[in-house]
Design an enzyme around this catalytic site. Structure first.
Site, PDB file in Angstrom:
ATOM      1  N   ALA A 251       0.823  -1.208   0.000  1.00  0.00           N
ATOM      2  CA  ALA A 251       0.000   0.000   0.000  1.00  0.00           C
ATOM      3  C   ALA A 251       0.858   1.261   0.000  1.00  0.00           C
ATOM      4  O   ALA A 251       0.482   2.288  -0.575  1.00  0.00           O
ATOM      5  CB  ALA A 251      -0.923  -0.009   1.211  1.00  0.00           C
TER       6      ALA A 251
ATOM      7  N   GLU B 156       2.507   2.050  -6.904  1.00  0.00           N
ATOM      8  CA  GLU B 156       2.901   1.298  -8.099  1.00  0.00           C
ATOM      9  C   GLU B 156       2.322   1.873  -9.382  1.00  0.00           C
ATOM     10  O   GLU B 156       2.816   1.619 -10.485  1.00  0.00           O
ATOM     11  CB  GLU B 156       2.502  -0.183  -7.949  1.00  0.00           C
ATOM     12  CG  GLU B 156       1.004  -0.440  -7.746  1.00  0.00           C
ATOM     13  CD  GLU B 156       0.622  -0.407  -6.272  1.00  0.00           C
ATOM     14  OE1 GLU B 156      -0.540  -0.669  -5.967  1.00  0.00           O
ATOM     15  OE2 GLU B 156       1.500  -0.112  -5.441  1.00  0.00           O
TER      16      GLU B 156
ATOM     17  N   ASP C 165      23.900  27.318 -30.033  1.00  0.00           N
ATOM     18  CA  ASP C 165      24.773  27.566 -31.171  1.00  0.00           C
ATOM     19  C   ASP C 165      24.308  28.867 -31.823  1.00  0.00           C
ATOM     20  O   ASP C 165      23.155  29.282 -31.646  1.00  0.00           O
ATOM     21  CB  ASP C 165      24.663  26.384 -32.149  1.00  0.00           C
ATOM     22  CG  ASP C 165      25.668  26.481 -33.286  1.00  0.00           C
ATOM     23  OD1 ASP C 165      26.741  27.056 -33.073  1.00  0.00           O
ATOM     24  OD2 ASP C 165      25.362  25.984 -34.378  1.00  0.00           O
TER      25      ASP C 165
ATOM     26  N   ASP D  76      23.411  21.732 -34.320  1.00  0.00           N
ATOM     27  CA  ASP D  76      22.971  21.103 -35.567  1.00  0.00           C
ATOM     28  C   ASP D  76      24.064  20.270 -36.230  1.00  0.00           C
ATOM     29  O   ASP D  76      23.778  19.461 -37.105  1.00  0.00           O
ATOM     30  CB  ASP D  76      22.469  22.157 -36.559  1.00  0.00           C
ATOM     31  CG  ASP D  76      23.532  23.213 -36.879  1.00  0.00           C
ATOM     32  OD1 ASP D  76      24.645  23.123 -36.320  1.00  0.00           O
ATOM     33  OD2 ASP D  76      23.241  24.123 -37.675  1.00  0.00           O
TER      34      ASP D  76
ATOM     35  N   ASP E 197      28.448  19.199 -32.429  1.00  0.00           N
ATOM     36  CA  ASP E 197      27.598  19.464 -31.266  1.00  0.00           C
ATOM     37  C   ASP E 197      27.163  18.191 -30.551  1.00  0.00           C
ATOM     38  O   ASP E 197      26.675  18.255 -29.417  1.00  0.00           O
ATOM     39  CB  ASP E 197      26.337  20.231 -31.695  1.00  0.00           C
ATOM     40  CG  ASP E 197      26.655  21.584 -32.308  1.00  0.00           C
ATOM     41  OD1 ASP E 197      27.469  22.305 -31.719  1.00  0.00           O
ATOM     42  OD2 ASP E 197      26.102  21.908 -33.374  1.00  0.00           O
TER      43      ASP E 197
END
Length: 739
Positions: A311, A315, A357, A686, A690
């Site tokens: 109890a 969960e 960036d 990008d 990076d």
């Protein structure tokens, strides 16, 4: 050559002269390596491939889902409950209508469901290394045993002589031996889209930044134009690309704030429930023993305490959290933010620092002319992107170009001394060709000088292409009105009356302001050319320095009337006695919406930081313009950062908002230093360079439009519109989920 005499590796090939590099690698520029030497080196250095460390197997990922302390306690409760039911079943002690093992089945179902949810999220094995491998060229042309031949890129070894030409993807790191008009796009490593002009004959300081190593080429980059002969210096995991692969595999993802709190909650609940079980069982046994009952009620005590333990454990919480985060991802997609990993939704709400960036995220990734200088006057130019609409301003007021004929004279070569094409696609203006040249065509368009019309007025008949040694290019155009016999000046466009004199051809030159000015003996004032004096030269150089100090890329323009078309290869004797026209300064302009986004970040308690591979002055100009930094704030360069220890860097990171000319390992160190200071870091990027920092950050954000596969696979979130402002909108949504 014996094994013990194989060449030693060095990190500083760019600081060595060509002859010294060849000597160190025991190679021959004209014949290359012999077959026995190649085989010997392959045994020493291995193949030219990126190696993958053994990651977690699917079974290990699945097992790791059941190491959570709350799940372990639930499993223990289920096993004990099942054992007690089994004992009761064997004694026939089950009550009427009672289903055996129902608690065990219910608890294990919850455990398995949570395990599957976790496995599905984590089993997306990182594909960043696979994407890195795609950058490796499949074949390469080499010189071996005095003969040219094509071999598989994986068979390259240090000391090989590699030949490059336009369009080739470079298969290994190397030191240039010789080159002709070589331009290489290194955006994969530096993040900057502009092609780099390479030079073989120079030597550089050992601490030269990656983007400044003009005498070297690197695996995974692309030859835009020209050709070269290269001494292979590093292969496989010792290349710059290999170093990134190593960093990627060494970075462990940090648990999100939510995961950290869930772990803390689990520890508290499990500890509390175990203490509760001990009190109930111990207290019951003491009571029974004092009453003389003995161990009779032990089973009942255990069952009651286990029920209490179950109890206590929530969960259903992991399932509820998963659903909540999933709903958050749906809302974020509407803000152009695609979430790749569910915990990133909540992490966004915890972010305190955004490391961004520059190119394409804070800026438009479009070169835009900001300033024009001619006849001792500096004009500011308005307009966005490649749209040929804008005004010229002098001293803060809109200027009429009819009053300044020098402007029209300067903008003609912007249109014709140019290989880029400006066109409209689906209502958007775009360029085909080099972004710098596209900015010049756009500038001419803002003054009504349309490229197509001027190509017919001044058709190109010859050219001297750009070279890294001359740092300029020239085109020779025929004056159409003169060529068709209309020798009257009124038949010639007013913008070029001053150019013509009695000649039939015009040579337009653009390039490095200093080197172009050196070749000028006259200056164009009004509608005629006059001798240039020392004061005028000094004023031009001061204006050039001022533009460069604002982070602008500056080009100088000149022209020369010609009676005949010069011979090929005669640029050194033809590009003399030029007439100076003026300067044009351009910049990858900031996105207009980013300023407001930066301000919003600051109000929300989030600190924006710029980390870029670009030059210091350019980075500083953009950062000040956007409000990321103030005038006088310190800029930390990669060269300076290299000299700092981790502790010294950690002391600096809260004070520095601009990092310029940095390499991939520097980005990773900056993110780690911020995290050690207790900051929750979002990192945007990008390029391949990076990827390690994206993976290390609390939330890695890749660009959806310009981002490479490598950066996307290393990220937690993808910006579908490559816009910094989108991060701010997504962070708002993340804070709602966090709450």
């Amino acid at each position: 050559m014996s094994a013990h005499s194989l060449p030693k590796a060095t990190k500083h090939w760019h600081s060595l002269a060509v002859d010294k590099a060849l000597e160190m690698l025991d190679s021959d520029a004209n014949n290359g390596l012999t077959s026995p030497e190649v085989e010997q080196r392959r045994q020493k250095y291995g193949t030219n491939e990126l190696e993958e460390n053994g990651g977690r197997s699917p079974w290990q990922i699945l097992l790791d889902q059941f190491t959570n302390i709350m799940l372990l306690m639930l499993i223990a409760v289920a096993l004990i409950s099942g054992f007690l039911d089994l004992m009761a079943l064997s004694r026939g002690a089950l009550k009427a209508g009672e289903v055996p093992f129902k608690d065990t089945i219910a608890i294990m179902a919850i455990v398995i469901l949570n395990g599957i949810l976790g496995y599905v999220q984590e089993s997306r094995a990182e594909k960043a290394l696979a994407a890195l491998k795609k950058l490796s060229s499949p074949s390469v042309r080499v010189l071996r045993d005095g003969k040219l031949g094509d071999i598989a890129a994986k068979d390259l070894v240090p000391g090989d002589i590699m030949l490059l030409e336009a369009g080739v993807q470079i298969a290994a790191d190397g030191r240039l031996i010789e080159q002709s008009n070589l331009q290489v796009r290194e955006s994969a490593l530096t993040g900057e889209a502009e092609a780099v002009n390479k030079q073989a004959i120079i030597t550089l300081p050992e601490d030269a930044a990656l983007g400044d190593r003009l005498n070297s080429v690197f695996q995974g980059t692309e030859v835009v134009q020209g050709r070269a002969k290269v001494l292979v210096t590093n292969t496989g995991m010792t290349t710059e690309l290999g170093k990134i692969a190593t960093m990627l595999q060494s970075v462990d993802g940090e648990p999100t704030p939510l995961q950290q709190r869930m772990t803390q909650l689990g520890n508290v609940l499990v500890s509390g429930s175990l203490i509760l079980v001990a009190i109930v069982v111990g207290g019951g046994l003491i009571h029974d023993l004092t009453q003389g009952i003995g161990w009779k009620n032990l089973q009942e005590l255990v069952e009651v305490s286990l029920s209490m333990a179950v109890a206590v454990v929530p969960e259903g919480l992991p399932a509820v959290i998963t659903v909540t985060l999933a709903l958050g991802t749906q809302r974020m997609v509407k803000h152009n933010a695609l979430i790749r990993k569910l915990p990133a939704v909540e992490t966004l709400g915890s972010v305190t620092t955004i490391c961004s960036d520059k190119t394409g995220t804070l800026t438009q990734n479009k070169m835009v002319v900001q300033s024009v200088y001619t006849n001792n006057s500096t004009f500011r130019v308005s307009g966005d992107g490649y749209t040929p609409i804008g005004d010229f301003h002098l001293h803060g007021k809109k200027a009429s170009l009819d009053e300044f004929p020098e402007i029209s004279a300067l903008l003609v070569p912007c249109a014709v001394c140019n290989d880029a094409v400006l066109q409209q696609q689906q209502g958007q203006w775009a360029i085909l060709g080099d972004p710098t040249e596209g900015a010049l065509v756009t500038l001419a368009g803002k003054a009504g000088i349309e490229q197509d019309q001027w190509y017919s007025k001044l058709p190109r008949v010859a050219e001297f292409p750009f070279s890294s040694e001359r740092k300029r290019m020239s085109v020779i155009c025929q004056i159409e009105a003169v060529a068709t016999g209309e020798s009257s000046l009124t038949a010639i466009d007013p913008a070029i009356i001053g150019f013509v004199e009695s000649e039939k051809y015009l040579m337009f030159t653009k390039g490095s302001p200093e080197l172009t000015l050196e070749r000028c003996t006259k200056i164009h004032l009004g509608d005629k050319a006059v001798l240039i004096n020392a004061e005028q030269r000094s004023q031009i150089l001061v204006a050039n320095d001022q533009m460069a100090g604002q982070g602008l890329r500056v080009l100088g323009f000149a022209y020369k009337p010609l009676r005949e078309v010069p011979a090929d290869g005669s640029e050194d004797i033809s590009e003399v006695d030029l007439v100076w026209l003026g300067l044009v300064g351009m910049l990858d302009a900031p996105r207009p919406e980013v300023r407001a986004a930066v301000e919003e970040c600051r109000h929300a308690g989030i600190r924006p930081v710029m980390i870029t591979g670009d030059h210091q002055l350019t980075a500083q100009a953009i950062a000040i313009d956007l409000g990321i930094a103030q005038k006088g704030d310190r800029v930390l360069t990669g060269k300076e950062l290299q000299l700092l220890s981790d502790q010294e860097l950690e002391a600096q990171v809260d004070l520095v908002s601009i990092y310029a000319r940095v390499s991939p390992e520097h980005k990773l160190r900056i993110v780690q230093a911020l995290q050690r200071r207790g900051r929750f870091v979002a990192m945007t990027g990008d390029g391949v360079n990076d990827a390690p920092a994206l993976k290390q950050a609390d939330i890695g954000i890749a660009m959806g439009i310009t981002g490479t596969d490598v950066s996307k696979e290393a990220s937690d979130m993808i910006l579908l519109d490559d816009n910094f402002a989108t991060i701010v909108a997504a962070t708002k949504e993340g804070r709602v989920v966090y709450t």
